[in-house]
Write a protein that holds these residues in place. Structure first.
Motif, PDB file in Angstrom:
ATOM      1  N   THR A   1       0.824  -1.209   0.000  1.00 26.30           N
ATOM      2  CA  THR A   1       0.000   0.000   0.000  1.00 26.30           C
ATOM      3  C   THR A   1       0.855   1.254   0.000  1.00 26.30           C
ATOM      4  O   THR A   1       0.512   2.252  -0.644  1.00 26.30           O
ATOM      5  CB  THR A   1      -0.919  -0.001   1.238  1.00 26.30           C
TER       6      THR A   1
ATOM      7  N   PHE B   1      -3.023  -7.896  -7.384  1.00 30.09           N
ATOM      8  CA  PHE B   1      -3.471  -8.525  -6.144  1.00 30.09           C
ATOM      9  C   PHE B   1      -3.380 -10.043  -6.201  1.00 30.09           C
ATOM     10  O   PHE B   1      -3.914 -10.732  -5.339  1.00 30.09           O
ATOM     11  CB  PHE B   1      -4.911  -8.114  -5.835  1.00 30.09           C
TER      12      PHE B   1
ATOM     13  N   ARG C   1      -7.608  -6.668  -0.656  1.00 26.07           N
ATOM     14  CA  ARG C   1      -7.655  -5.816  -1.851  1.00 26.07           C
ATOM     15  C   ARG C   1      -8.783  -4.783  -1.820  1.00 26.07           C
ATOM     16  O   ARG C   1      -8.629  -3.678  -2.323  1.00 26.07           O
ATOM     17  CB  ARG C   1      -7.735  -6.677  -3.118  1.00 26.07           C
TER      18      ARG C   1
ATOM     19  N   CYS D   1      -5.148 -11.500  -2.903  1.00 27.00           N
ATOM     20  CA  CYS D   1      -5.028 -10.705  -1.678  1.00 27.00           C
ATOM     21  C   CYS D   1      -6.392 -10.479  -1.020  1.00 27.00           C
ATOM     22  O   CYS D   1      -7.283  -9.874  -1.621  1.00 27.00           O
ATOM     23  CB  CYS D   1      -4.403  -9.358  -2.026  1.00 27.00           C
TER      24      CYS D   1
ATOM     25  N   LYS E   1      -5.362   1.916 -10.471  1.00 31.65           N
ATOM     26  CA  LYS E   1      -5.084   0.639 -11.140  1.00 31.65           C
ATOM     27  C   LYS E   1      -3.944   0.784 -12.142  1.00 31.65           C
ATOM     28  O   LYS E   1      -3.075  -0.082 -12.253  1.00 31.65           O
ATOM     29  CB  LYS E   1      -6.351   0.132 -11.848  1.00 31.65           C
TER      30      LYS E   1
END
Ligand code: HEM
Length: 598
Positions: A382, A527, A537, A534, A440
């Motif tokens: 992150t 992800f 996500r 993940c 993204k």
């Protein structure tokens, strides 16, 4: 000679094999220098699948995205857990979380699903938004107290005192989950049976929009994270007694310079930490001590994280004094006895504390290290992802203008009124499709994760071409999504940032991407994919949108060099997820005139 004799030979039906010449390392060094080029070269040479010996492992790389489904379908033959369990134990120093190893019966995957989706996600998102604002507004003027440290309303103080007394009477949550239950900031644990079979098919539940479905369906545990009275007090402080922070007039107006990565790192680290692990329950720490503590954790996190490539490569942590020392200091901060002193923690950590206390045979430090693993998972990707998203926004006036226009339409003016924090609803965040496309696209350009599965038994893997390849028990099968993220057939001009790349003609999310005229199922994988995708996500997308919304609303910001080229990606971390910038980017910022009365 021994090394040569011990090398594997390709047998009929197996993928093309390259052993490399170095003992143990094999091709590790060549791979490490530039994995993308390494794999592209071999893809040209060998085709859709080939095997490389890397750091003692035989890894079958699948390079054809149409064959990713073939791997996903072979769940019975592939162990997606083994790799993650082993890696986590090696990095963080805890015993294996694999129930078969006998140290815990917790079903970790189920824990993630139950707390990082549905109500747990709602609580975390609200908490993150508050925490980010508290950090940003506090950091805008360091002379001000830390939000939350000195703002207990009298009834809340009484409740907190009761809670403290409760916890003092209960030596361990293992005896009773009442401590957590009595603290409405944490969770309601109604009944738990963590060995329940994870509903693995739920991993592809669409983001936030479908929250709750996969959690409640087969679940025998219900988790709710409540907003506390104190939290409410922070958002709506009593009119008669303005908070020391909110309602303050005149935030500093001068431009300040900083490194953009450092800026994003500090805000996201502190806000994420408080969101995951809560705030100090006992308010004995002064704001200055709180800051010092967070700074020291941040420093230790950075140190420990910087050794990750070496540790992942298999080198023992004891070789690196600083990494070991930083890890142990972080783990000590996360010992459960310390966590009991915190409130408003995430449902994820509250549940993990409970399950650690009831189902685990690990000692206190072992349990703390499992929390450290989650701290790392929640931050390691992150932090750089927030940086890249903000960097590309600042660098692209077109993207910034489109994002601002969308924000204005969806959320309005985003101005702080004295005494109030900003709130964004779930529905508003979902409608920020341009901002989502920016995030993204930033992650497409910076992600270099590797999805690994361990082969459980010899079998034949049929690829999309209908050709089958024999793979051996104990080998790894790896997907390297950067190959597809940088494929010019799929993403035209792949090295270029295009803020609307993930927007369809109708202005909604674009999901149709093609290669050789065929629609791809797998085209975007920062992800991961399938069952190991993940679990954080949804939260990650929400927190990054919140972060961008807040910084764009609070600050005027500009890169010092408007022609700034993107910093190179730090290749040392390849395989670990979003890559960090190799160098920081200088920028300047100041509080917007419209926000100065916050
Ligand atoms: C695992 C990416 C944020 C929690 C993973 C994996 C990837 C990933 C690639 C491994 C998937 C695989 O093995 O196939 C990211 C990215 C993020 C992000 C790009 C942000 C930009 C988060 C956040 C949390 C989180 C915010 C928690 C709050 C986890 C956990 C795992 C994981 C717990 C391990 C899952 C398991 O082993 O079952 N993440 N992640 N992640 N992530 Fe994230």
């Amino acid at each position: 000679l021994c090394v040569l004799l011990s090398l594997r030979r390709r047998t009929p039906g197996e993928p093309p094999l390259e052993n490399g010449w170095l003992p143990f390392l094999g091709l590790a060094l060549q791979f490490g220098v530039n994995p993308l080029e390494f794999l592209r070269k071999r893809q040209r040479q060998h085709g859709d699948i080939f095997t490389c010996r890397i750091a003692g492992k035989y890894i079958h790389f699948i390079t054809d995205p149409f064959s990713y489904s073939a791997v996903a379908r072979r769940g019975r033959h592939l162990d997606w857990n083994k790799f993650a369990y082993e890696l986590s134990s090696k990095l963080f120093g805890h015993h294996s979380m694999d129930p078969d190893a006998g140290y815990t019966t917790e079903n970790l995957h189920q824990t993630f699903l139950r707390t990082l989706q549905g109500e747990g996600l709602v609580g975390m998102s609200e908490s993150m938004l508050e925490n980010m604002q508290s950090v940003m507004l506090r950091d805008s003027d360091r002379s001000k107290p830390v939000l939350g440290a000195e703002q207990e309303s009298p009834p809340e103080m009484a409740r907190q005192r009761r809670c403290r007394a409760d916890s003092a009477m209960q030596p361990s949550c293992a005896e009773d989950a009442t401590h957590l239950l009595s603290n409405p900031n944490c969770v309601n644990l109604i009944k738990s049976d963590s060995r329940g079979q994870a509903d693995r098919d739920n991993v592809d539940t669409p983001a936030y929009k479908n929250k709750g479905e996969s959690v409640s369906s087969s679940s025998d545990i219900q988790i709710t994270q409540h907003r506390s009275a104190q939290t409410d007090a922070l958002i709506r402080p009593p009119q008669s007694k303005p908070s020391p922070l909110l309602g303050h007039q005149g935030l500093p107006t001068a431009w300040q310079q900083n490194g953009l990565y450092l800026f994003c790192y500090s805000i996201m680290f502190e806000a994420s930490f408080m969101t995951m692990f809560g705030k100090e329950l006992h308010q004995q720490n002064s704001p200055r001590e709180h800051r010092a503590n967070i700074n020291s954790m941040q420093k230790n996190f950075k140190t420990f994280d910087s050794f990750f490539p070496a540790l992942v490569a298999g080198l023992p942590i004891k070789l690196f004094y600083w990494a070991h020392s930083a890890r142990e200091k972080l783990a000590k901060e996360l010992k459960q006895e310390k966590l009991y002193e915190r409130h408003n923690m995430s449902a994820l950590i509250a549940l993990r504390i409970h399950l650690n206390d009831t189902l685990s045979r690990m000692d206190d430090m072992g349990k703390a290290r499992t929390h450290l693993a989650l701290l790392w998972a929640s931050l390691a990707n992150t932090l750089p992802a927030a940086f890249w998203s903000l960097f590309y926004l600042l660098r692209s006036p077109e993207a910034m203008q489109a994002a601002r226009k969308e924000i204005k339409e969806v959320v309005g003016d985003c101005q702080w009124k004295a005494g109030e924090l900003l709130k964004f609803s779930e529905e508003q965040l979902n409608r920020l499709v341009i901002l989502e496309s920016v995030i993204k696209e930033a992650m497409r350009l910076s992600s270099a994760s590797m999805n690994v599965r361990v082969v459980k038994e010899d079998f034949e893997l049929s690829l999309d071409s209908n050709r089958g390849y024999r793979v051996r028990k104990g080998d790894d099968i790896a997907l390297y999504p950067q190959l597809l993220h940088y494929d010019p057939d799929i993403f035209h001009d792949p090295l270029k940032f295009k803020h609307d790349r993930f927007l369809g003609d109708n202005g909604q999310e674009k999901t149709n991407f093609y290669k050789n005229g065929r629609k791809l199922k797998y085209y975007y994988m920062p992800f991961g994919s399938g069952i190991t995708m993940c679990p954080g996500r949804f939260f990650a997308m929400i927190e990054m949108k919140q972060f961008l919304l807040l910084v764009m609303s609070l600050y005027d910001m500009e890169l010092l060099d408007s022609e700034e080229v993107p910093p190179t990606l730090d290749q040392a971390r390849v395989g670990l997820g979003i890559l960090q910038p190799a160098t920081d980017v200088p920028f300047r910022y100041r509080i917007k005139p419209t926000s100065r009365s916050v």
